[in-house]
Write a protein that holds these residues in place. Sequence first.
Motif, PDB file in Angstrom:
ATOM      1  N   TYR A 189       0.713  -1.345   0.202  1.00 42.18           N
ATOM      2  CA  TYR A 189      -0.043   0.019   0.074  1.00 42.18           C
ATOM      3  C   TYR A 189       0.909   1.368   0.049  1.00 42.18           C
ATOM      4  CZ  TYR A 189      -4.175  -2.768   1.119  1.00 42.18           C
ATOM      5  OH  TYR A 189      -5.294  -3.529   0.915  1.00 42.18           O
ATOM      6  N   TRP A 190       2.077   1.113   0.579  1.00 40.74           N
ATOM      7  CA  TRP A 190       2.964   2.454   0.724  1.00 40.74           C
ATOM      8  C   TRP A 190       4.178   2.243  -0.060  1.00 40.74           C
ATOM      9  CZ3 TRP A 190       0.770   6.109   3.505  1.00 40.74           C
ATOM     10  CH2 TRP A 190      -0.462   5.878   4.215  1.00 40.74           C
ATOM     11  N   LYS A 191       4.779   1.121  -0.227  1.00 44.02           N
ATOM     12  CA  LYS A 191       6.132   1.196  -0.809  1.00 44.02           C
ATOM     13  C   LYS A 191       5.845   1.510  -2.319  1.00 44.02           C
ATOM     14  CE  LYS A 191      10.316  -1.834  -1.455  1.00 44.02           C
ATOM     15  NZ  LYS A 191      10.980  -3.074  -0.993  1.00 44.02           N
ATOM     16  N   GLY A 192       6.846   2.527  -2.681  1.00 38.99           N
ATOM     17  CA  GLY A 192       6.682   2.860  -4.231  1.00 38.99           C
ATOM     18  C   GLY A 192       5.518   3.485  -4.547  1.00 38.99           C
ATOM     19  N   GLY A 193       4.783   4.075  -3.529  1.00 42.99           N
ATOM     20  CA  GLY A 193       3.647   4.644  -3.865  1.00 42.99           C
ATOM     21  C   GLY A 193       3.801   6.135  -4.487  1.00 42.99           C
ATOM     22  N   THR A 194       3.062   6.632  -5.600  1.00 39.38           N
ATOM     23  CA  THR A 194       3.000   7.838  -6.336  1.00 39.38           C
ATOM     24  C   THR A 194       1.867   8.563  -6.094  1.00 39.38           C
ATOM     25  OG1 THR A 194       2.402   6.690  -8.091  1.00 39.38           O
ATOM     26  CG2 THR A 194       4.582   6.554  -7.907  1.00 39.38           C
ATOM     27  N   PHE A 195       0.635   8.363  -5.452  1.00 40.31           N
ATOM     28  CA  PHE A 195      -0.556   8.923  -5.358  1.00 40.31           C
ATOM     29  C   PHE A 195      -0.447   9.805  -4.089  1.00 40.31           C
ATOM     30  CE2 PHE A 195      -5.105  10.214  -5.421  1.00 40.31           C
ATOM     31  CZ  PHE A 195      -5.291  10.331  -6.570  1.00 40.31           C
ATOM     32  N   PRO A 196      -0.719  11.285  -4.069  1.00 38.86           N
ATOM     33  CA  PRO A 196      -0.366  11.977  -2.772  1.00 38.86           C
ATOM     34  C   PRO A 196      -1.616  11.666  -1.736  1.00 38.86           C
ATOM     35  CG  PRO A 196      -0.308  13.368  -4.844  1.00 38.86           C
ATOM     36  CD  PRO A 196      -0.642  11.940  -5.066  1.00 38.86           C
ATOM     37  N   PHE A 206       2.665   9.186   0.190  1.00 37.31           N
ATOM     38  CA  PHE A 206       2.042   8.657  -0.856  1.00 37.31           C
ATOM     39  C   PHE A 206       1.549   7.381  -0.925  1.00 37.31           C
ATOM     40  CE2 PHE A 206       5.027  12.159  -1.675  1.00 37.31           C
ATOM     41  CZ  PHE A 206       4.555  12.981  -2.805  1.00 37.31           C
ATOM     42  N   VAL A 207       0.662   6.867  -1.768  1.00 38.22           N
ATOM     43  CA  VAL A 207       0.186   5.560  -1.546  1.00 38.22           C
ATOM     44  C   VAL A 207       0.183   5.021  -2.988  1.00 38.22           C
ATOM     45  CG1 VAL A 207      -1.423   5.828   0.599  1.00 38.22           C
ATOM     46  CG2 VAL A 207      -2.143   6.247  -1.823  1.00 38.22           C
ATOM     47  N   THR A 208      -0.167   3.572  -3.154  1.00 39.85           N
ATOM     48  CA  THR A 208      -0.001   2.886  -4.359  1.00 39.85           C
ATOM     49  C   THR A 208      -1.378   2.961  -4.893  1.00 39.85           C
ATOM     50  OG1 THR A 208      -0.219   0.891  -3.483  1.00 39.85           O
ATOM     51  CG2 THR A 208       1.999   1.837  -3.515  1.00 39.85           C
ATOM     52  N   GLU A 209      -1.280   2.265  -6.005  1.00 42.56           N
ATOM     53  CA  GLU A 209      -2.611   2.312  -6.999  1.00 42.56           C
ATOM     54  C   GLU A 209      -3.633   1.031  -6.099  1.00 42.56           C
ATOM     55  OE1 GLU A 209      -4.186   3.718  -9.210  1.00 42.56           O
ATOM     56  OE2 GLU A 209      -2.501   5.464  -9.583  1.00 42.56           O
ATOM     57  N   ALA A 210      -2.685   0.112  -5.441  1.00 47.88           N
ATOM     58  CA  ALA A 210      -3.207  -0.986  -4.846  1.00 47.88           C
ATOM     59  C   ALA A 210      -4.056  -0.718  -3.808  1.00 47.88           C
ATOM     60  CB  ALA A 210      -2.399  -1.943  -4.575  1.00 47.88           C
ATOM     61  N   ALA A 211      -3.369   0.609  -2.762  1.00 50.57           N
ATOM     62  CA  ALA A 211      -4.148   1.008  -1.827  1.00 50.57           C
ATOM     63  C   ALA A 211      -5.529   1.836  -2.178  1.00 50.57           C
ATOM     64  CB  ALA A 211      -3.292   2.049  -1.144  1.00 50.57           C
ATOM     65  N   GLN A 235      -4.650  16.771  -7.511  1.00 48.36           N
ATOM     66  CA  GLN A 235      -5.338  15.681  -7.196  1.00 48.36           C
ATOM     67  C   GLN A 235      -4.700  14.874  -5.985  1.00 48.36           C
ATOM     68  OE1 GLN A 235      -7.464  13.027 -10.069  1.00 48.36           O
ATOM     69  NE2 GLN A 235      -5.466  12.246 -10.227  1.00 48.36           N
ATOM     70  N   ALA A 236      -5.625  14.299  -5.175  1.00 49.10           N
ATOM     71  CA  ALA A 236      -4.891  13.791  -3.962  1.00 49.10           C
ATOM     72  C   ALA A 236      -5.801  12.921  -3.154  1.00 49.10           C
ATOM     73  CB  ALA A 236      -4.287  14.592  -2.931  1.00 49.10           C
ATOM     74  N   THR A 237      -5.485  12.080  -1.984  1.00 48.56           N
ATOM     75  CA  THR A 237      -6.637  11.338  -1.641  1.00 48.56           C
ATOM     76  C   THR A 237      -6.425  11.599  -0.217  1.00 48.56           C
ATOM     77  OG1 THR A 237      -7.561   9.137  -0.992  1.00 48.56           O
ATOM     78  CG2 THR A 237      -5.259   9.225  -1.076  1.00 48.56           C
ATOM     79  N   ILE A 238      -7.161  11.489   0.832  1.00 50.98           N
ATOM     80  CA  ILE A 238      -7.104  11.927   2.341  1.00 50.98           C
ATOM     81  C   ILE A 238      -7.318  10.779   3.323  1.00 50.98           C
ATOM     82  CG2 ILE A 238      -7.797  14.154   1.651  1.00 50.98           C
ATOM     83  CD1 ILE A 238     -10.576  13.529   2.237  1.00 50.98           C
ATOM     84  N   ASN A 239      -6.788  10.991   4.785  1.00 47.80           N
ATOM     85  CA  ASN A 239      -7.074  10.018   5.886  1.00 47.80           C
ATOM     86  C   ASN A 239      -8.445  10.345   6.232  1.00 47.80           C
ATOM     87  OD1 ASN A 239      -6.881  12.196   7.652  1.00 47.80           O
ATOM     88  ND2 ASN A 239      -4.843  11.423   8.508  1.00 47.80           N
ATOM     89  N   GLN A 240      -8.812   9.554   7.255  1.00 48.66           N
ATOM     90  CA  GLN A 240     -10.108   9.667   7.984  1.00 48.66           C
ATOM     91  C   GLN A 240     -10.425  10.905   8.724  1.00 48.66           C
ATOM     92  OE1 GLN A 240      -7.732   7.539   8.527  1.00 48.66           O
ATOM     93  NE2 GLN A 240      -7.569   7.153  10.714  1.00 48.66           N
ATOM     94  N   HIS A 241      -9.153  11.571   9.018  1.00 51.63           N
ATOM     95  CA  HIS A 241      -9.315  12.972   9.870  1.00 51.63           C
ATOM     96  C   HIS A 241      -9.730  14.093   8.905  1.00 51.63           C
ATOM     97  CE1 HIS A 241      -8.064  10.314  13.177  1.00 51.63           C
ATOM     98  NE2 HIS A 241      -7.001  10.002  12.632  1.00 51.63           N
TER      99      HIS A 241
END
Length: 229
Positions: free
Chosen positions: A68-75, A93-98, A132-138
């Motif tokens: 989910y994290w190693k090699g991640g490129t998505f913010p 950054f997270v991966t496409e799998a995440a 463009q990004a994704t976010i956590n639960q907070h």
Amino acid sequence: MEAERRCEADAFALKAAATSALFTRGLRGEAQKETEIGLMPESWGVVPLGSLGKIGNGSTPKRSFAHYWKGGTFPWLTSAKVYDREIETADEFVTEAALTECRLPIVKPGAVLIAITGQGKTLGHCAVLKMQATINQHVAYVQTDLEQANPSFIRGYLETQYEYLRQVGSGGGSTKGALTCAFLRGLSLSLPCTEERGEIVATPDASDRKIGLHQRKRAVLDELFKSLL
């Protein structure tokens, strides 16, 4: 350094006073009307925040799952980023799998991000996303319809509601209080015509530039002071 601190504090105070006046009096010298959220110009309307776009929040992929994290490129953003006010970079950054397996929301530029939990002053702070990004639960996002509402206008209005948001989020004094997406969808917002919205946000934006200037100057002086020591 102390002089820059005072200038920064004065700029914050001026911005708060100006923003409060702008969102209750407007810029047209109109007569005011009393509404459920206070005084506002007669031509303005009151709408729920949820009517201006999609509202949701994210999650944190398991740290123990390396893919989910190693090699991640998505913010991937946390609530600490809302202090930027305009978010242009990410620290993690997270991966496409995440994105796929954890069903993380893909939040587009122009969204308003709101810290819905947090210790200290974090809860209630908001920022405009510039990438463009994704976010956590907070963090909650308001993916606005840009034709209906300028993201900077929404951010400016939410800043005038900071203390109220903190009061709601504190849950009557709980240290684990939080705002919910359901609450944000029903949060009432004052809305002038499109032209006036753009004119209103120019003032807090100018104040932010001034505040940023004093912060940068203070940072340079701080580095100089450390070098001298």
